[in-house]
Design a protein around this motif. Structure first.
Motif, PDB file in Angstrom:
ATOM      1  N   ASP A 117       5.509   3.085   7.465  1.00 36.78           N
ATOM      2  CA  ASP A 117       6.679   5.128   7.134  1.00 36.78           C
ATOM      3  C   ASP A 117       5.674   5.406   5.896  1.00 36.78           C
ATOM      4  O   ASP A 117       5.028   4.781   5.118  1.00 36.78           O
ATOM      5  CB  ASP A 117       8.063   4.876   6.448  1.00 36.78           C
ATOM      6  CG  ASP A 117       9.238   4.191   7.884  1.00 36.78           C
ATOM      7  OD1 ASP A 117       8.608   4.744   9.090  1.00 36.78           O
ATOM      8  OD2 ASP A 117       9.872   3.021   7.335  1.00 36.78           O
ATOM      9  N   VAL A 118       6.044   6.634   6.185  1.00 39.68           N
ATOM     10  CA  VAL A 118       5.345   7.214   4.434  1.00 39.68           C
ATOM     11  C   VAL A 118       6.501   6.860   3.374  1.00 39.68           C
ATOM     12  O   VAL A 118       7.071   6.778   3.135  1.00 39.68           O
ATOM     13  CB  VAL A 118       4.857   8.945   4.543  1.00 39.68           C
ATOM     14  CG1 VAL A 118       4.894   9.814   3.147  1.00 39.68           C
ATOM     15  CG2 VAL A 118       4.787   9.684   6.234  1.00 39.68           C
ATOM     16  N   GLY A 119       4.589   6.467   2.453  1.00 41.81           N
ATOM     17  CA  GLY A 119       5.142   5.677   1.281  1.00 41.81           C
ATOM     18  C   GLY A 119       4.365   3.892   1.210  1.00 41.81           C
ATOM     19  O   GLY A 119       4.473   3.596   2.013  1.00 41.81           O
ATOM     20  N   ASP A 151     -10.523  10.912  -1.024  1.00 44.52           N
ATOM     21  CA  ASP A 151      -8.758  11.218  -1.155  1.00 44.52           C
ATOM     22  C   ASP A 151      -8.069  11.187  -0.089  1.00 44.52           C
ATOM     23  O   ASP A 151      -8.459  11.219   0.702  1.00 44.52           O
ATOM     24  CB  ASP A 151      -8.300  13.422  -1.371  1.00 44.52           C
ATOM     25  CG  ASP A 151      -7.671  12.688  -1.645  1.00 44.52           C
ATOM     26  OD1 ASP A 151      -6.831  14.680  -1.355  1.00 44.52           O
ATOM     27  OD2 ASP A 151      -6.427  12.612  -2.229  1.00 44.52           O
ATOM     28  N   ASP A 152      -7.290  10.230  -0.349  1.00 47.48           N
ATOM     29  CA  ASP A 152      -6.558   9.163   0.244  1.00 47.48           C
ATOM     30  C   ASP A 152      -5.902   9.807   1.197  1.00 47.48           C
ATOM     31  O   ASP A 152      -5.508   9.832   3.047  1.00 47.48           O
ATOM     32  CB  ASP A 152      -5.909   8.177   0.546  1.00 47.48           C
ATOM     33  CG  ASP A 152      -6.938   7.129  -0.830  1.00 47.48           C
ATOM     34  OD1 ASP A 152      -6.281   5.894  -1.336  1.00 47.48           O
ATOM     35  OD2 ASP A 152      -7.689   7.191  -0.312  1.00 47.48           O
ATOM     36  N   GLU A 153      -4.869  10.582   0.279  1.00 50.14           N
ATOM     37  CA  GLU A 153      -4.118  12.043   1.032  1.00 50.14           C
ATOM     38  C   GLU A 153      -4.837  13.130   1.864  1.00 50.14           C
ATOM     39  O   GLU A 153      -4.081  13.934   2.494  1.00 50.14           O
ATOM     40  CB  GLU A 153      -3.247  13.163  -0.029  1.00 50.14           C
ATOM     41  CG  GLU A 153      -2.468  11.543  -0.993  1.00 50.14           C
ATOM     42  CD  GLU A 153      -1.569  11.354  -0.620  1.00 50.14           C
ATOM     43  OE1 GLU A 153      -1.077  11.277   0.477  1.00 50.14           O
ATOM     44  OE2 GLU A 153      -0.766  10.251  -0.626  1.00 50.14           O
ATOM     45  N   ALA A 154      -6.094  13.031   2.289  1.00 48.93           N
ATOM     46  CA  ALA A 154      -6.425  13.939   2.797  1.00 48.93           C
ATOM     47  C   ALA A 154      -6.572  13.139   4.363  1.00 48.93           C
ATOM     48  O   ALA A 154      -7.436  14.123   4.854  1.00 48.93           O
ATOM     49  CB  ALA A 154      -7.963  15.031   2.825  1.00 48.93           C
ATOM     50  N   ALA A 155      -6.344  12.161   4.760  1.00 46.19           N
ATOM     51  CA  ALA A 155      -7.249  11.991   5.543  1.00 46.19           C
ATOM     52  C   ALA A 155      -6.861  12.086   7.008  1.00 46.19           C
ATOM     53  O   ALA A 155      -7.328  11.572   8.449  1.00 46.19           O
ATOM     54  CB  ALA A 155      -7.091   9.965   5.379  1.00 46.19           C
ATOM     55  N   GLY A 156      -5.343  12.364   7.193  1.00 41.70           N
ATOM     56  CA  GLY A 156      -5.690  13.447   8.429  1.00 41.70           C
ATOM     57  C   GLY A 156      -4.302  12.643   8.963  1.00 41.70           C
ATOM     58  O   GLY A 156      -3.077  12.418   8.194  1.00 41.70           O
ATOM     59  N   VAL A 181       0.926  -1.214  -0.389  1.00 41.08           N
ATOM     60  CA  VAL A 181       0.157  -0.043  -0.291  1.00 41.08           C
ATOM     61  C   VAL A 181       1.002   1.333  -0.395  1.00 41.08           C
ATOM     62  O   VAL A 181       1.970   0.683   1.008  1.00 41.08           O
ATOM     63  CB  VAL A 181      -1.111  -0.141   1.274  1.00 41.08           C
ATOM     64  CG1 VAL A 181      -1.854  -1.013   1.224  1.00 41.08           C
ATOM     65  CG2 VAL A 181      -0.328  -0.318   2.610  1.00 41.08           C
ATOM     66  N   ASP A 182       0.187   2.448  -0.794  1.00 46.13           N
ATOM     67  CA  ASP A 182       1.275   3.692  -0.362  1.00 46.13           C
ATOM     68  C   ASP A 182       0.741   4.506   0.749  1.00 46.13           C
ATOM     69  O   ASP A 182      -0.579   4.899   0.829  1.00 46.13           O
ATOM     70  CB  ASP A 182       1.019   4.470  -2.037  1.00 46.13           C
ATOM     71  CG  ASP A 182       2.193   5.459  -1.989  1.00 46.13           C
ATOM     72  OD1 ASP A 182       2.409   5.679  -1.075  1.00 46.13           O
ATOM     73  OD2 ASP A 182       1.191   6.391  -2.345  1.00 46.13           O
ATOM     74  N   ASN A 183       0.939   4.824   1.955  1.00 40.55           N
ATOM     75  CA  ASN A 183       0.769   4.769   3.419  1.00 40.55           C
ATOM     76  C   ASN A 183       1.260   5.956   3.234  1.00 40.55           C
ATOM     77  O   ASN A 183       1.839   7.206   3.100  1.00 40.55           O
ATOM     78  CB  ASN A 183       1.316   4.198   3.996  1.00 40.55           C
ATOM     79  CG  ASN A 183       1.486   4.244   5.711  1.00 40.55           C
ATOM     80  OD1 ASN A 183       0.029   4.823   5.239  1.00 40.55           O
ATOM     81  ND2 ASN A 183       1.748   4.716   6.289  1.00 40.55           N
ATOM     82  N   PRO A 184       0.122   6.700   3.662  1.00 41.10           N
ATOM     83  CA  PRO A 184       0.365   8.470   3.347  1.00 41.10           C
ATOM     84  C   PRO A 184       0.741   9.041   5.125  1.00 41.10           C
ATOM     85  O   PRO A 184       0.800  10.180   4.744  1.00 41.10           O
ATOM     86  CB  PRO A 184      -1.027   8.599   2.633  1.00 41.10           C
ATOM     87  CG  PRO A 184      -1.867   8.257   3.664  1.00 41.10           C
ATOM     88  CD  PRO A 184      -1.042   6.948   2.800  1.00 41.10           C
ATOM     89  N   VAL A 185       0.413   8.306   5.883  1.00 41.85           N
ATOM     90  CA  VAL A 185       1.027   8.838   7.216  1.00 41.85           C
ATOM     91  C   VAL A 185       1.393   7.649   8.078  1.00 41.85           C
ATOM     92  O   VAL A 185       1.284   7.219   8.259  1.00 41.85           O
ATOM     93  CB  VAL A 185      -1.100   9.320   8.027  1.00 41.85           C
ATOM     94  CG1 VAL A 185      -0.157   9.930   9.186  1.00 41.85           C
ATOM     95  CG2 VAL A 185      -1.274  10.231   7.358  1.00 41.85           C
ATOM     96  N   ALA A 186       2.919   7.971   8.850  1.00 41.89           N
ATOM     97  CA  ALA A 186       3.408   6.958   9.295  1.00 41.89           C
ATOM     98  C   ALA A 186       2.706   6.977  10.837  1.00 41.89           C
ATOM     99  O   ALA A 186       2.703   8.311  10.924  1.00 41.89           O
ATOM    100  CB  ALA A 186       4.801   8.179   9.582  1.00 41.89           C
ATOM    101  N   PHE A 187       2.765   6.302  11.462  1.00 44.16           N
ATOM    102  CA  PHE A 187       2.344   5.682  12.685  1.00 44.16           C
ATOM    103  C   PHE A 187       2.890   4.458  12.938  1.00 44.16           C
ATOM    104  O   PHE A 187       3.122   3.480  11.894  1.00 44.16           O
ATOM    105  CB  PHE A 187       0.827   5.180  12.731  1.00 44.16           C
ATOM    106  CG  PHE A 187       0.304   5.027  12.079  1.00 44.16           C
ATOM    107  CD1 PHE A 187       0.069   3.364  12.261  1.00 44.16           C
ATOM    108  CD2 PHE A 187       0.328   4.963  10.413  1.00 44.16           C
ATOM    109  CE1 PHE A 187      -0.800   2.365  11.758  1.00 44.16           C
ATOM    110  CE2 PHE A 187      -0.833   3.423   9.992  1.00 44.16           C
ATOM    111  CZ  PHE A 187      -0.747   2.308  10.197  1.00 44.16           C
ATOM    112  N   CYS A 188       2.964   3.567  14.194  1.00 40.69           N
ATOM    113  CA  CYS A 188       3.402   2.575  14.762  1.00 40.69           C
ATOM    114  C   CYS A 188       2.073   1.835  15.003  1.00 40.69           C
ATOM    115  O   CYS A 188       1.234   2.900  16.056  1.00 40.69           O
ATOM    116  CB  CYS A 188       4.229   1.979  15.924  1.00 40.69           C
ATOM    117  SG  CYS A 188       6.018   3.240  15.103  1.00 40.69           S
TER     118      CYS A 188
END
Length: 385
Positions: A206-208, A357-362, A189-196
């Motif tokens: 990570d992002v990406g 928009d996936d990029e606008a999720a938070g 997946v292309d992940n827009p927000v880094a998290f654990c």
């Protein structure tokens, strides 16, 4: 045998304009050759159907009494499938038992709308904290319906909310996501927000582009407390995951490999519960109608809502956007979700973000949520109980 409304030969009332899909046609033709050869070799398709029926669980009595249910327009060939995700074996502090909750919750809820022309699939997420009218119980969070009245009440609540009839119900235990990704060899997946996510030996994303497999896939689709917009980010992560699975599944490497396809069905179907009408024959008929669908033909979005608010007892809730709901109900009734999503006035999420928009999720709730070993931060808005 497939039901009449899922016959393999399907002629819609409104024929869509033809698409240029030469490469896709060649791919499907090649896959058909493989499958036909497999059938001749030993009843391969029958074996897959038997495997699905044997491994999956049938849920009896999922639909409410016919009286009061929304009626489908005569001749409407569209199909609505209610997809419920249960986290019965969730980990850490996000399980119902550890939070002191009782009963069962349907924390993930998606409406899968298949239009009559079978050219697209629309998947709409409904956030768990949406404040709705639950028939016979007054206003509550939508995820309480399962505990209050089982599957018939969940179906009745969603049908009343959307003024549309549900044709099928599918419930998936989240544990199946891990098994599914392992069978597919992982998905990206292309992940827009880094998290654990995870208390012990957390998985960090990570992002990406990130690869999801096994436990990492489970944590990716479960996490909501690491984000300032809570469940809105989680449902978009789930949408991203579903699309990645489809892109991985709908390939010659999977569909053209009898051993892998059988393994995927064997591993995943044991985590599926389906209504009595959705047996393997019906599912196969529907799958053949959708044989031209690829990942890019699947449109993901989230039910537009009003702002976050506070319910009785101080619980965080998500309010409804009645104007957007009115337009959405009409689009479902007229089988015109494409036009609804194309309209810029289709609404937003509780924090003004896009529903598509996936990029606008938070963004993460704080920087600690992106550090390995850090516990996910509790969302300050709209994600708590």
């Amino acid at each position: 045998m497939p039901r009449p409304d899922t016959a393999t030969t399907y002629v819609p009332r409104r024929q869509a304009a033809p698409k240029r899909r030469w490469a896709r046609t060649a791919l499907i033709a090649g896959l058909c050759v493989v499958l036909v050869a497999a059938v001749v070799a030993g009843g391969y398709i029958a074996n897959l159907a038997a495997l699905f029926n044997d491994r999956s669980t049938t849920i009896a009595g999922v639909f409410p009494a016919d009286e009061g249910r929304p009626a489908k327009p005569v001749g409407d060939g569209s199909r609505n499938i209610l997809l419920l995700g249960s986290d019965s074996r969730g980990e850490g502090l996000d399980t119902a038992e550890n939070k002191g909750e009782s009963g069962e919750r349907s924390d993930t809820m998606m409406l899968v709308h298949i239009p009559e022309d079978r050219q697209n699939i629309y998947v709409m997420s409904i956030v768990r904290d949406l404040w709705v009218e639950i028939p016979g119980h007054g206003e509550r969070k939508i995820n309480a319906a399962l505990n209050l009245g089982g599957y018939p009440l969940v179906v009745g609540t969603v049908e009343q909310l959307l003024d549309t009839q549900i044709d099928n119900v599918v419930s998936i235990d989240f544990e199946g996501f891990g098994a599914l990704t392992e069978s597919l060899g992982g998905v990206t997946v292309d992940n827009p927000v880094a998290f654990c996510s995870g208390q012990a030996a957390p998985s960090c994303f990570d992002v990406g582009p990130v690869n999801l497999n096994g436990t990492a896939a489970l944590r990716y689709v479960r996490e909501r407390k690491a984000f300032a917009e809570g469940d809105f980010q989680r449902v978009q992560n789930q949408q991203r995951f579903v699309k990645a699975v489809l892109n991985r599944f709908l390939t010659p490497e999977t569909l053209g490999n009898p051993a892998r396809l059988q393994q995927v069905i064997a591993d995943f179907s044991q985590y599926l519960s389906v209504d009595e009408t959705l047996d393997a024959g019906t599912a196969a008929g529907l799958a053949l109608q959708l044989s031209g669908i690829r990942g890019d033909d699947v449109e993901m979005f989230t039910l537009p809502t009003g702002p976050a608010g506070t319910g009785p007892g101080g619980a965080s809730i998500i309010t409804r956007d009645e104007e957007a709901l009115k337009a959405l109900r009409l689009a479902l009734k007229e089988d015109s979700l494409r036009d609804f999503l194309a309209n810029e006035d289709h609404g937003s999420n509780a924090f003004g973000g896009s529903i598509t928009d996936d990029e606008a999720a938070g963004e993460p709730a704080d920087e600690s949520s992106t550090r390995p070993g850090a516990a996910p931060a509790v969302s300050p808005r709209g994600a708590g109980e």
